[in-house]
Design an enzyme around this catalytic site. Sequence first.
Site, PDB file in Angstrom:
ATOM      1  N   GLY A  80     -92.543 -74.280   1.461  1.00 50.05           N
ATOM      2  CA  GLY A  80     -92.380 -74.890   0.138  1.00 50.05           C
ATOM      3  C   GLY A  80     -91.631 -76.218   0.251  1.00 50.05           C
ATOM      4  O   GLY A  80     -92.042 -77.237  -0.311  1.00 50.05           O
ATOM      5  N   HIS A  81     -90.534 -76.213   1.014  1.00 46.50           N
ATOM      6  CA  HIS A  81     -89.790 -77.462   1.224  1.00 46.50           C
ATOM      7  C   HIS A  81     -90.675 -78.485   1.944  1.00 46.50           C
ATOM      8  O   HIS A  81     -90.679 -79.667   1.602  1.00 46.50           O
ATOM      9  CB  HIS A  81     -88.557 -77.221   2.112  1.00 46.50           C
ATOM     10  N   LEU A 103     -85.173 -74.011   5.615  1.00 47.31           N
ATOM     11  CA  LEU A 103     -86.421 -74.599   5.121  1.00 47.31           C
ATOM     12  C   LEU A 103     -87.629 -73.698   5.383  1.00 47.31           C
ATOM     13  O   LEU A 103     -87.720 -73.012   6.399  1.00 47.31           O
ATOM     14  CB  LEU A 103     -86.639 -75.961   5.780  1.00 47.31           C
ATOM     15  N   GLN A 129     -72.706 -75.450  -7.139  1.00 50.78           N
ATOM     16  CA  GLN A 129     -73.751 -74.876  -7.995  1.00 50.78           C
ATOM     17  C   GLN A 129     -73.844 -73.357  -7.892  1.00 50.78           C
ATOM     18  O   GLN A 129     -74.665 -72.733  -8.550  1.00 50.78           O
ATOM     19  CB  GLN A 129     -75.096 -75.525  -7.705  1.00 50.78           C
TER      20      GLN A 129
HETATM   21  P1  AMP Z   1     -83.464 -75.455  -2.319  1.00 51.30           P
HETATM   22  O1  AMP Z   1     -83.292 -75.660  -0.856  1.00 51.30           O
HETATM   23  O2  AMP Z   1     -83.695 -74.043  -2.721  1.00 51.30           O
HETATM   24  O3  AMP Z   1     -82.396 -76.141  -3.129  1.00 51.30           O
HETATM   25  O4  AMP Z   1     -84.821 -76.201  -2.699  1.00 51.30           O
HETATM   26  C1  AMP Z   1     -84.994 -77.568  -2.419  1.00 51.30           C
HETATM   27  C2  AMP Z   1     -86.224 -78.032  -3.155  1.00 51.30           C
HETATM   28  O5  AMP Z   1     -87.360 -77.310  -2.696  1.00 51.30           O
HETATM   29  C3  AMP Z   1     -86.128 -77.785  -4.669  1.00 51.30           C
HETATM   30  O6  AMP Z   1     -86.666 -78.903  -5.345  1.00 51.30           O
HETATM   31  C4  AMP Z   1     -86.969 -76.549  -4.839  1.00 51.30           C
HETATM   32  O7  AMP Z   1     -87.538 -76.440  -6.133  1.00 51.30           O
HETATM   33  C5  AMP Z   1     -88.047 -76.771  -3.799  1.00 51.30           C
HETATM   34  N1  AMP Z   1     -88.691 -75.504  -3.477  1.00 51.30           N
HETATM   35  C6  AMP Z   1     -88.083 -74.345  -3.132  1.00 51.30           C
HETATM   36  N2  AMP Z   1     -88.994 -73.359  -2.978  1.00 51.30           N
HETATM   37  C7  AMP Z   1     -90.200 -73.905  -3.256  1.00 51.30           C
HETATM   38  C8  AMP Z   1     -91.533 -73.397  -3.297  1.00 51.30           C
HETATM   39  N3  AMP Z   1     -91.799 -72.113  -3.032  1.00 51.30           N
HETATM   40  N4  AMP Z   1     -92.539 -74.242  -3.597  1.00 51.30           N
HETATM   41  C9  AMP Z   1     -92.263 -75.556  -3.893  1.00 51.30           C
HETATM   42  N5  AMP Z   1     -91.036 -76.093  -3.880  1.00 51.30           N
HETATM   43  C10 AMP Z   1     -90.013 -75.288  -3.564  1.00 51.30           C
END
Ligand code: AMP
Length: 279
Positions: A36-37, A33, A61
């Site tokens: 962004g998360h 994390l 995926q």
């Molecule tokens: P992931 O762990 O990559 O599957 O991401 C989980 C969630 O966090 C997904 O909805 C992503 O789009 C969101 N996410 C990842 N990186 C960012 C970011 N830089 N800004 C906003 N949301 C993000």
Amino acid sequence: MQVLKTVKEIQDYTSKQRLNSSIIGFIPTMGALHAGHISLIHASKRENDITICSVFVNPTQFNEPTDFQKYPRQVESDLIKLEGAGCDLAFVPAVGDIYPEPDLTTYDLGIVATVIEGAHRPGHFNGVASVVKRLLELVKPHNAYFGLKDYQQYLVIQKLANLYKPDVKIVGCPILREESGLAMSSRNQLLSEKGKEIASNLHKSLNLVKNNSEQYSAADLEKIGIAYLESKEGIEPEYFMVVDKHSLIQSQDQNSNNLIALLAARIEGIRLIDNMFLA
Ligand code: AMP
């Protein structure tokens, strides 16, 4: 913060919360994390009584086995970050809990799932649909939060929810970036400092295209974007597309209000994606 691992535990927990009339917000993640998360956790906390985050690296995926193996896993520090952000519950299931049997469904999610990333990563969105549908069924949230960093994924999940879980509101949240402009991503940790510096050019290419969007056609903007990326040493562009932001297909409509630029590129062998609305 509670940490639950099994399907039974999460189902019992969310049923109880629903009986108490609690509004549930949910953020599915693959962990490692970053801010962004955490911005999604904050958005959920503002709009719900209970915020639940899942941490699950979803094998279905990944269309490249090495990408799955290399994907960063750091659950202990993830839990500390989630607790710090005020998350109420972390759901950390095992693969066997999410897929007691392989999900062999082929999800028909329309054109938004077959173009761009869908075309470059066969099976990817089917795997995303499979895990998100399963998680939404288990957590039964009122609202689910997704980053616009994965813009196409956000559209695909909207479609999935419309088809299978119309009672869940899918909320898109803005992209968080490093000071350099690089979109935050768990994959950034796999880059060297030099690699991160090179990767900041992805954002620059999007800005360049946005700044020129009034003068050029979508096709020319794509050429400008690709040429910029190709001019930077260490970037291997995969695509740079300028498309309608709802249908994701190339449109004759030159109104930049309706356009989005999306790109994928490899830096030091790590595949990164980014995007920007052109208005
Ligand atoms: P992931 O762990 O990559 O599957 O991401 C989980 C969630 O966090 C997904 O909805 C992503 O789009 C969101 N996410 C990842 N990186 C960012 C970011 N830089 N800004 C906003 N949301 C993000």
